[in-house]
Scaffold this motif. Sequence first.
Motif, PDB file in Angstrom:
ATOM      1  N   CYS A 211       0.819  -1.215   0.000  1.00  0.00           N
ATOM      2  CA  CYS A 211       0.000   0.000   0.000  1.00  0.00           C
ATOM      3  C   CYS A 211       0.852   1.263   0.000  1.00  0.00           C
ATOM      4  O   CYS A 211       0.355   2.362   0.282  1.00  0.00           O
ATOM      5  N   SER A 212       2.130   1.122  -0.299  1.00  0.00           N
ATOM      6  CA  SER A 212       3.060   2.242  -0.391  1.00  0.00           C
ATOM      7  C   SER A 212       4.342   1.702  -1.020  1.00  0.00           C
ATOM      8  O   SER A 212       4.533   0.486  -1.096  1.00  0.00           O
ATOM      9  N   PRO A 213       5.229   2.573  -1.491  1.00  0.00           N
ATOM     10  CA  PRO A 213       6.459   2.085  -2.111  1.00  0.00           C
ATOM     11  C   PRO A 213       7.264   1.156  -1.213  1.00  0.00           C
ATOM     12  O   PRO A 213       7.939   0.241  -1.681  1.00  0.00           O
ATOM     13  N   VAL A 214       7.204   1.393   0.098  1.00  0.00           N
ATOM     14  CA  VAL A 214       7.868   0.544   1.087  1.00  0.00           C
ATOM     15  C   VAL A 214       6.847   0.238   2.180  1.00  0.00           C
ATOM     16  O   VAL A 214       6.044   1.106   2.543  1.00  0.00           O
ATOM     17  N   ALA A 215       6.843  -0.989   2.685  1.00  0.00           N
ATOM     18  CA  ALA A 215       5.945  -1.340   3.783  1.00  0.00           C
ATOM     19  C   ALA A 215       6.134  -0.371   4.949  1.00  0.00           C
ATOM     20  O   ALA A 215       7.257   0.051   5.241  1.00  0.00           O
ATOM     21  N   GLN A 216       5.035  -0.028   5.627  1.00  0.00           N
ATOM     22  CA  GLN A 216       5.060   1.013   6.643  1.00  0.00           C
ATOM     23  C   GLN A 216       4.464   0.531   7.956  1.00  0.00           C
ATOM     24  O   GLN A 216       3.458  -0.184   7.970  1.00  0.00           O
ATOM     25  N   ARG A 217       5.076   0.936   9.078  1.00  0.00           N
ATOM     26  CA  ARG A 217       4.446   0.810  10.382  1.00  0.00           C
ATOM     27  C   ARG A 217       3.429   1.929  10.561  1.00  0.00           C
ATOM     28  O   ARG A 217       3.663   3.067  10.136  1.00  0.00           O
ATOM     29  N   SER A 254      -7.357  -0.901  -7.111  1.00  0.00           N
ATOM     30  CA  SER A 254      -7.170   0.551  -7.068  1.00  0.00           C
ATOM     31  C   SER A 254      -6.664   0.970  -5.690  1.00  0.00           C
ATOM     32  O   SER A 254      -6.797   0.232  -4.698  1.00  0.00           O
ATOM     33  N   GLY A 255      -6.103   2.162  -5.629  1.00  0.00           N
ATOM     34  CA  GLY A 255      -5.670   2.702  -4.351  1.00  0.00           C
ATOM     35  C   GLY A 255      -6.831   2.869  -3.387  1.00  0.00           C
ATOM     36  O   GLY A 255      -6.710   2.606  -2.183  1.00  0.00           O
ATOM     37  N   VAL A 256      -7.970   3.289  -3.893  1.00  0.00           N
ATOM     38  CA  VAL A 256      -9.162   3.455  -3.057  1.00  0.00           C
ATOM     39  C   VAL A 256      -9.586   2.118  -2.467  1.00  0.00           C
ATOM     40  O   VAL A 256      -9.929   2.011  -1.283  1.00  0.00           O
ATOM     41  N   TYR A 257      -9.569   1.088  -3.302  1.00  0.00           N
ATOM     42  CA  TYR A 257      -9.942  -0.248  -2.829  1.00  0.00           C
ATOM     43  C   TYR A 257      -8.986  -0.722  -1.742  1.00  0.00           C
ATOM     44  O   TYR A 257      -9.409  -1.289  -0.722  1.00  0.00           O
ATOM     45  N   LEU A 259      -7.248   1.011   0.433  1.00  0.00           N
ATOM     46  CA  LEU A 259      -7.537   1.688   1.689  1.00  0.00           C
ATOM     47  C   LEU A 259      -8.854   1.198   2.282  1.00  0.00           C
ATOM     48  O   LEU A 259      -8.997   1.104   3.507  1.00  0.00           O
ATOM     49  N   ASP A 260      -9.811   0.884   1.434  1.00  0.00           N
ATOM     50  CA  ASP A 260     -11.118   0.441   1.897  1.00  0.00           C
ATOM     51  C   ASP A 260     -11.016  -0.901   2.624  1.00  0.00           C
ATOM     52  O   ASP A 260     -11.656  -1.111   3.659  1.00  0.00           O
ATOM     53  N   VAL A 261     -10.226  -1.838   2.079  1.00  0.00           N
ATOM     54  CA  VAL A 261     -10.141  -3.175   2.693  1.00  0.00           C
ATOM     55  C   VAL A 261      -9.159  -3.210   3.857  1.00  0.00           C
ATOM     56  O   VAL A 261      -9.164  -4.162   4.638  1.00  0.00           O
ATOM     57  N   LEU A 262      -8.331  -2.177   3.983  1.00  0.00           N
ATOM     58  CA  LEU A 262      -7.270  -2.203   4.983  1.00  0.00           C
ATOM     59  C   LEU A 262      -7.826  -2.311   6.400  1.00  0.00           C
ATOM     60  O   LEU A 262      -7.270  -3.024   7.249  1.00  0.00           O
ATOM     61  N   ARG A 263      -8.926  -1.646   6.664  1.00  0.00           N
ATOM     62  CA  ARG A 263      -9.510  -1.695   8.005  1.00  0.00           C
ATOM     63  C   ARG A 263      -9.905  -3.119   8.381  1.00  0.00           C
ATOM     64  O   ARG A 263      -9.673  -3.570   9.509  1.00  0.00           O
ATOM     65  N   ALA A 264     -10.508  -3.824   7.435  1.00  0.00           N
ATOM     66  CA  ALA A 264     -10.896  -5.211   7.701  1.00  0.00           C
ATOM     67  C   ALA A 264      -9.672  -6.096   7.880  1.00  0.00           C
ATOM     68  O   ALA A 264      -9.654  -6.985   8.745  1.00  0.00           O
ATOM     69  N   LEU A 265      -8.623  -5.866   7.077  1.00  0.00           N
ATOM     70  CA  LEU A 265      -7.414  -6.695   7.191  1.00  0.00           C
ATOM     71  C   LEU A 265      -6.720  -6.471   8.534  1.00  0.00           C
ATOM     72  O   LEU A 265      -6.253  -7.425   9.167  1.00  0.00           O
ATOM     73  N   ILE A 266      -6.662  -5.216   8.977  1.00  0.00           N
ATOM     74  CA  ILE A 266      -6.039  -4.926  10.272  1.00  0.00           C
ATOM     75  C   ILE A 266      -6.834  -5.577  11.393  1.00  0.00           C
ATOM     76  O   ILE A 266      -6.272  -6.164  12.324  1.00  0.00           O
ATOM     77  N   SER A 267      -8.154  -5.488  11.310  1.00  0.00           N
ATOM     78  CA  SER A 267      -9.006  -6.104  12.328  1.00  0.00           C
ATOM     79  C   SER A 267      -8.783  -7.616  12.385  1.00  0.00           C
ATOM     80  O   SER A 267      -8.660  -8.205  13.469  1.00  0.00           O
ATOM     81  N   ARG A 268      -8.690  -8.257  11.225  1.00  0.00           N
ATOM     82  CA  ARG A 268      -8.457  -9.706  11.179  1.00  0.00           C
ATOM     83  C   ARG A 268      -7.087 -10.061  11.739  1.00  0.00           C
ATOM     84  O   ARG A 268      -6.942 -11.051  12.468  1.00  0.00           O
TER      85      ARG A 268
END
Length: 276
Positions: A211-217, A254-257, A259-268
């Motif tokens: 979700c970015s050029p380099v993985a981020q904390r 897409s970038g929007v997609y 960000l949209d799924v990121l919340r669910a992935l973090i929760s899981r």
Amino acid sequence: MTYLAPTTLNEALAALSAGAPSVIAGGTDWYPAQGTRPVKRDLLDVTRIEGLRAITRTNSGWRIGAASTWSDIIRADLPRAFDGLKAAAREVGSVQIQNAGTIVGNLCNASPAADGVPPLLCLDAQVEIGSIFGIRTVPLEEFIMGVRQIDLAQGELVTAILIPKTTDTRRSGFVKLGARKYLVISIAMVAVTCEIENGVLRKARIAVGACSPVAQRLHALEAALEGKSPEAAAPLLQIAEFSPLAPIDDVRGSGVYRLDVLRALISRALTEAAYG
């Protein structure tokens, strides 16, 4: 083209200082990237170097040798904090790729979708780099500088990944989203490590890849989750800002997609870390 396969680290470092061979540590990324082009540079295969394929406990933590494969990671007797890294290892290609591909090769390839990077960021990994002039160490978050860009000078070779000591109670999880279960490049992925004390999160670390050029904390989110129950994370995730991230549009999503799924992935990933 000359194929070099040294059996000692000194031989490998001498070869690097004398020329500019391409370093091969499994080659599962390097060879496909060549396509149909003929190989004209010398190749330096580091997988036969004595001691470089080993995962050992040290006084300060853990040492993963640069020639250690994904299968080595899966089979190793490691604390629960490494469960997220093991889960990522199982998601890397096929079993054949896991048997040949190395975790350090994954880092040095410096793809935004490198599966090994988020779990290692959550483990505060350092990269050990050798040359004929000595050894230096670099935090992983500084080692990968951009897409296909790493902090590695001519004549240097990554020799190990160093993980500091972790408690027996530290837990971890890893969730990867792709178009199918196996043999797929990530659309997005999340790694988590945390402690659970009296039902609340302590010292959570959350890293996002692809979700970015380099993985981020996500340091701000980590701070917001301190002292919260895993269940209380859901409303926080709905209002969380992912400012360090810069997802792009590509053939996978897409970038929007993303960000949209990121919340669910973090929760899981948090649930996986907290409850297994």
